[in-house]
Design a protein around this motif. Structure first.
Motif, PDB file in Angstrom:
ATOM      1  N   HIS A 194       0.827  -1.219   0.000  1.00 11.11           N
ATOM      2  CA  HIS A 194       0.000   0.000   0.000  1.00 11.11           C
ATOM      3  C   HIS A 194       0.864   1.274   0.000  1.00 11.11           C
ATOM      4  O   HIS A 194       2.022   1.199  -0.355  1.00 11.11           O
ATOM      5  CB  HIS A 194      -0.993  -0.028   1.171  1.00 11.11           C
ATOM      6  CG  HIS A 194      -1.748  -1.329   1.228  1.00 11.11           C
ATOM      7  ND1 HIS A 194      -2.865  -1.573   0.479  1.00 11.11           N
ATOM      8  CD2 HIS A 194      -1.500  -2.482   1.915  1.00 11.11           C
ATOM      9  CE1 HIS A 194      -3.290  -2.803   0.705  1.00 11.11           C
ATOM     10  NE2 HIS A 194      -2.481  -3.388   1.575  1.00 11.11           N
ATOM     11  N   GLU A 232      -2.565   0.343   7.693  1.00 11.98           N
ATOM     12  CA  GLU A 232      -1.653  -0.736   7.269  1.00 11.98           C
ATOM     13  C   GLU A 232      -0.433  -0.175   6.541  1.00 11.98           C
ATOM     14  O   GLU A 232       0.696  -0.607   6.774  1.00 11.98           O
ATOM     15  CB  GLU A 232      -2.407  -1.722   6.362  1.00 11.98           C
ATOM     16  CG  GLU A 232      -1.539  -2.871   5.873  1.00 11.98           C
ATOM     17  CD  GLU A 232      -2.247  -3.772   4.860  1.00 11.98           C
ATOM     18  OE1 GLU A 232      -3.452  -3.572   4.612  1.00 11.98           O
ATOM     19  OE2 GLU A 232      -1.578  -4.655   4.306  1.00 11.98           O
ATOM     20  N   HIS A 243       2.732  -7.248   4.134  1.00 11.14           N
ATOM     21  CA  HIS A 243       1.358  -6.750   4.337  1.00 11.14           C
ATOM     22  C   HIS A 243       0.876  -7.127   5.733  1.00 11.14           C
ATOM     23  O   HIS A 243       1.468  -7.966   6.413  1.00 11.14           O
ATOM     24  CB  HIS A 243       0.399  -7.354   3.301  1.00 11.14           C
ATOM     25  CG  HIS A 243       0.465  -6.667   1.971  1.00 11.14           C
ATOM     26  ND1 HIS A 243      -0.546  -5.876   1.492  1.00 11.14           N
ATOM     27  CD2 HIS A 243       1.437  -6.660   1.023  1.00 11.14           C
ATOM     28  CE1 HIS A 243      -0.201  -5.398   0.296  1.00 11.14           C
ATOM     29  NE2 HIS A 243       0.991  -5.869  -0.012  1.00 11.14           N
ATOM     30  N   LEU A 244      -0.241  -6.491   6.119  1.00  8.72           N
ATOM     31  CA  LEU A 244      -0.900  -6.829   7.382  1.00  8.72           C
ATOM     32  C   LEU A 244      -2.333  -7.191   7.037  1.00  8.72           C
ATOM     33  O   LEU A 244      -2.997  -6.474   6.286  1.00  8.72           O
ATOM     34  CB  LEU A 244      -0.839  -5.632   8.339  1.00  8.72           C
ATOM     35  CG  LEU A 244       0.603  -5.189   8.655  1.00  8.72           C
ATOM     36  CD1 LEU A 244       0.628  -3.805   9.275  1.00  8.72           C
ATOM     37  CD2 LEU A 244       1.289  -6.198   9.565  1.00  8.72           C
TER      38      LEU A 244
HETATM   39 ZN    ZN Z   1      -2.381  -5.261   2.441  1.00  9.96          ZN
END
Ligand code: ZN
Length: 371
Positions: free
Chosen positions: A202, A218, A271-272
């Protein structure tokens, strides 16, 4: 014979791709392959933003309308033919060069045990009467073909090593020859011999998921973690490349093209995760192509040492950055921002340093497991 109406044209734009069908979810329809530009396309139907393209008698795919440029001068003859091939190497890569009479669509899969790259070229029939193989090719053990259907030509490339290090399929800029450029296994299997690309998920207007309690974005925490990973790898004298180092907007095609230029040995995306239910928690790693699975398994195993629940190792994952075939890649979803316990860990800067260490150990374990 009936004459059905269709459009002829070519793929256009920086990163055209085919999808299998009209399925849609947050990852988009299932991707068949990324394609080169100027690949000939026969459009037979249209639904919303996509064209249905006929690849061969029994195969079709879907192409975004923005990736199609009509060209009524392109003729679709009754058949296409393959010509002769060459298998060779230069100081960096091995190449399989297949002469064709047109830039035709293709797709690929990877096989393991034994390790092979399979490339299907659509709408073409063999007139390949020899394949010259030179000893400058180091990673390619054998190259041959099968005509699996009347107009589907299958290129089979057997690799010398068990591990896939990636390959890139494109058309030669001066001819209509299809090239499969194969990456070799490094001579010395240590992390210090790799160029490690790190992608913080992101960024900018794309904020990603939100923290259940903290409300954090995030995008900010993927960047914090990615920076720690970068720092840790650099401290181990490993060359790194980050797709972003600031809170910037970066599309998936931007990232893929940037990575294509950088040509890393491996890619780690950070990522989260997030779920509708706040009880879902844990760490997961993802891959699209089976030849790259082992890296994601090794990293997952080490990440679990952080007392994160095993959410799983996920294959055939239709994430844009799992799609490139050029380098082994692994998406790490560290934990769930929608879960209290995971979120608490994610908020802790000390935890970011531990993630960096575990990813490094995962990569080291993976290299040690290779022959
Ligand atoms: Zn993500």
């Amino acid at each position: 014979m009936s004459q059905h109406s269709f459009l002829t044209g070519r793929t256009t734009g920086a990163l055209p791709f085919l999808e299998y069908g009209l399925g849609d979810d947050r990852l988009g329809g299932a991707k068949m392959t990324y394609l080169d530009s100027n690949v000939v396309m026969k459009v037979v139907d249209s639904v919303k933003d996509d064209y249905k393209v006929q690849l061969s008698t029994y195969h079709s795919g879907w192409l975004a309308k923005t990736s199609f440029k009509q060209d009524s001068f392109t003729r679709i003859p009754p058949y296409h033919l393959t010509g002769n091939w060459k298998v060779n190497g230069d100081d960096k890569y091995d190449y399989v060069t297949v002469s064709l009479d047109e830039r035709l669509p293709y797709r690929s899969i990877q096989e393991v045990n034994p390790s092979r790259i399979i490339v299907d070229v659509f709408g073409v029939t063999s007139n390949t009467n020899w394949i010259t193989q030179l000893s400058t090719a180091k990673e390619i053990k054998n190259a041959y073909y099968e005509q699996t259907e009347d107009d589907v030509f299958r290129i089979v490339i057997e690799l010398r090593h068990q591990q896939h290090w990636g390959y890139f399929i494109y058309y030669d800029s001066t001819s209509t020859s299809l090239v499969v450029r194969v990456k070799r296994q490094p001579k010395i299997l240590t992390p210090q011999n790799l160029l490690v690309a790190i992608d913080a998920g992101h960024g900018g207007s794309n904020t990603g998921a939100g923290g259940a309690i903290s409300g954090i974005a995030e995008k900010d925490y993927t960047l914090k973690i990615a920076k720690e990973v970068d720092k840790y790898f650099k401290a181990q004298k490993i060359k790194t490349f980050m797709t972003r180092t600031h809170d910037t907007d970066l599309t998936m095609p931007d990232r893929i093209l940037m990575l294509r230029k950088e040509d890393p040995s491996i890619l780690i995306s950070i990522h989260l995760n997030s779920a509708n239910s706040d009880t879902v928690k844990g760490v997961s790693t993802y891959y699209r192509y089976i030849g790259f699975r082992s890296l994601s398994q090794a990293i997952l195993k080490r990440m679990q040492e952080l007392k994160l629940k095993e959410w799983g190792n996920v294959g055939s994952f239709n994430f844009a950055l799992s799609g490139p075939t050029e380098y082994p890649n692994c998406l790490v979803e560290v934990g769930y921002l929608s879960n209290r316990e995971d979120e608490k860990k994610i908020l802790d800067p000390k935890f970011h340093k531990l993630i960096a260490q575990k990813i490094y150990l995962g990569v080291s374990d993976w290299l040690k497991s290779l022959k």
